[in-house]
Scaffold this motif. Structure first.
Motif, mmCIF file in Angstrom:
data_model
loop_
_atom_site.group_PDB
_atom_site.id
_atom_site.type_symbol
_atom_site.label_atom_id
_atom_site.label_comp_id
_atom_site.label_asym_id
_atom_site.label_seq_id
_atom_site.Cartn_x
_atom_site.Cartn_y
_atom_site.Cartn_z
ATOM 1 N N ALA A 1 -8.804 4.333 -9.924
ATOM 2 C CA ALA A 1 -8.246 5.229 -8.583
ATOM 3 C C ALA A 1 -9.391 6.057 -8.254
ATOM 4 N N ASP A 2 -9.199 6.382 -6.894
ATOM 5 C CA ASP A 2 -10.268 7.370 -6.413
ATOM 6 C C ASP A 2 -9.780 8.728 -6.944
ATOM 7 N N ILE A 3 -10.448 9.186 -7.938
ATOM 8 C CA ILE A 3 -10.188 10.619 -8.647
ATOM 9 C C ILE A 3 -10.296 11.892 -7.562
ATOM 10 N N LYS A 4 -11.262 11.640 -6.761
ATOM 11 C CA LYS A 4 -11.606 12.794 -5.820
ATOM 12 C C LYS A 4 -10.338 13.077 -5.068
ATOM 13 N N GLN A 5 -9.383 11.954 -4.694
ATOM 14 C CA GLN A 5 -8.400 12.156 -3.930
ATOM 15 C C GLN A 5 -7.244 12.891 -4.509
ATOM 16 N N GLY B 1 2.042 1.227 -13.295
ATOM 17 C CA GLY B 1 2.427 -0.067 -14.073
ATOM 18 C C GLY B 1 1.825 -0.390 -15.228
ATOM 19 N N GLY B 2 0.549 0.484 -15.633
ATOM 20 C CA GLY B 2 -0.108 0.238 -16.771
ATOM 21 C C GLY B 2 0.700 0.237 -18.130
ATOM 22 N N THR B 3 1.601 0.899 -18.147
ATOM 23 C CA THR B 3 2.273 1.050 -19.541
ATOM 24 C C THR B 3 3.287 0.093 -19.703
ATOM 25 N N GLY C 1 -6.417 1.944 -12.231
ATOM 26 C CA GLY C 1 -5.907 1.297 -11.293
ATOM 27 C C GLY C 1 -6.354 0.082 -11.128
ATOM 28 N N GLY C 2 -7.416 -0.195 -11.218
ATOM 29 C CA GLY C 2 -8.138 -1.638 -11.175
ATOM 30 C C GLY C 2 -7.493 -2.428 -12.188
ATOM 31 N N CYS C 3 -7.359 -2.183 -13.465
ATOM 32 C CA CYS C 3 -6.458 -3.098 -14.375
ATOM 33 C C CYS C 3 -5.022 -3.438 -13.963
ATOM 34 N N GLU C 4 -4.371 -2.132 -13.323
ATOM 35 C CA GLU C 4 -3.164 -2.193 -12.933
ATOM 36 C C GLU C 4 -3.028 -3.296 -11.896
ATOM 37 N N ALA D 1 -13.163 1.732 -6.154
ATOM 38 C CA ALA D 1 -12.319 2.533 -6.490
ATOM 39 C C ALA D 1 -11.204 2.445 -5.418
ATOM 40 N N LEU D 2 -9.669 2.559 -5.888
ATOM 41 C CA LEU D 2 -8.873 2.327 -4.728
ATOM 42 C C LEU D 2 -8.287 3.752 -4.320
ATOM 43 N N ASN D 3 -8.667 3.993 -3.116
ATOM 44 C CA ASN D 3 -8.180 5.335 -2.447
ATOM 45 C C ASN D 3 -7.013 4.742 -1.670
#
Length: 259
Positions: free
Chosen positions: A67-71, A143-145, A110-113, A29-31
């Motif tokens: 992404a790191d949702i906890k953040q 950038g996903g959209t 965020g990993g796909c992005e 997860a991308l923190n």
């Protein structure tokens, strides 16, 4: 300073650097710290003359599951604006050297992005791509959209973004999101083979060619052609251009120096 959430091997193979995301318990997860470390690593590798191509990977289970949702869960709009996490993404996007994503397992949100921010994607048969942010009450923000729409078209991108569904590696290949799909035990090797092929070319020419292809997404055809022509002419100031053309005439392999 030693990075905590990524590992960097500047010379994994000749002229090829490898960056591996390293938060396995969190499925990478991308923190904020990881993204900062990744940004700094890419800046350093961009300045390393021995590196010509960069491969970015995770592990067999996950490239990055989001992404790191906890953040983010407890933050408001002003808090998010102050954090300005996307300035880090903007800097990653400006990496000059060719950047290849080697993806296995989950590449979601965020990993796909992040995978799409790279120039090419090599996927294992187990890879899954998606933008599931809608399921937690938000939408893609890195950038996903935009990149997904450019890669696979409006209708397919709209379906993925509005339903949050995942697609398989084979679907991603069929839709033009990834370059190739290989068995899971081969995905990093295949990415390295692609990187090695590119690393044989003039590093000046590959960077200018990358810049020109990317410009096609942000300009009209006439503007893009002008930009391409300018970079084409500039390459005739390089030693690599002389070496490449002389090698062709002399029927030998060129020895590019990046000058």
């Amino acid at each position: 300073m030693q990075a905590e959430f990524i590992t960097v091997t500047p010379q994994y193979r000749k002229h090829i650097a490898l960056i591996a995301l390293n938060r396995p318990k969190e499925l990478n997860a991308l923190n904020l710290q990881l993204m900062g470390e990744l940004r700094d690593a890419l800046v350093a590798l961009d300045e390393d003359d021995e590196v010509r191509v960069i491969v970015l990977t995770g592990n067999e289970r996950a490239f990055a599951a989001g992404a790191d949702i906890k953040q983010m869960a407890g933050k408001g709009a002003i808090d998010m604006a102050k954090v300005d996490q996307f300035s880090t993404w903007d800097k990653i996007k400006r990496t000059k050297k060719p950047l290849i994503a080697a993806v296995s397992g989950f590449a979601l949100g965020g990993g796909c992005e992040l995978a799409m921010t790279c120039d090419m994607i090599v996927a294992s048969e187990t890879a899954q791509f998606g933008q599931p942010e809608i399921k937690i009450g938000v939408m893609p923000g890195a950038g996903g959209t935009q990149r997904l729409t450019r890669a696979i078209g409006k209708a397919r991108a709209m379906e993925l973004v509005l339903t949050g569904k995942f697609i398989s590696a084979q679907e991603a290949l069929n839709w033009g999101l990834v370059n190739r799909v290989v068995p899971v035990e081969m995905y990093l090797q295949s990415a390295m083979e692609l990187a090695a092929e590119i690393a044989q070319m003039s590093p000046i020419a590959t960077q200018m060619a990358k810049e020109s292809v990317n410009h096609a997404y942000e300009s009209s055809l006439s503007e893009g052609l002008y930009f391409e022509r300018k970079n084409f002419y500039l390459l005739f100031a390089s030693e690599d251009q002389k070496e490449g053309m002389n090698a062709f005439i002399e029927k030998r392999q060129p020895d590019f120096k990046g000058k």
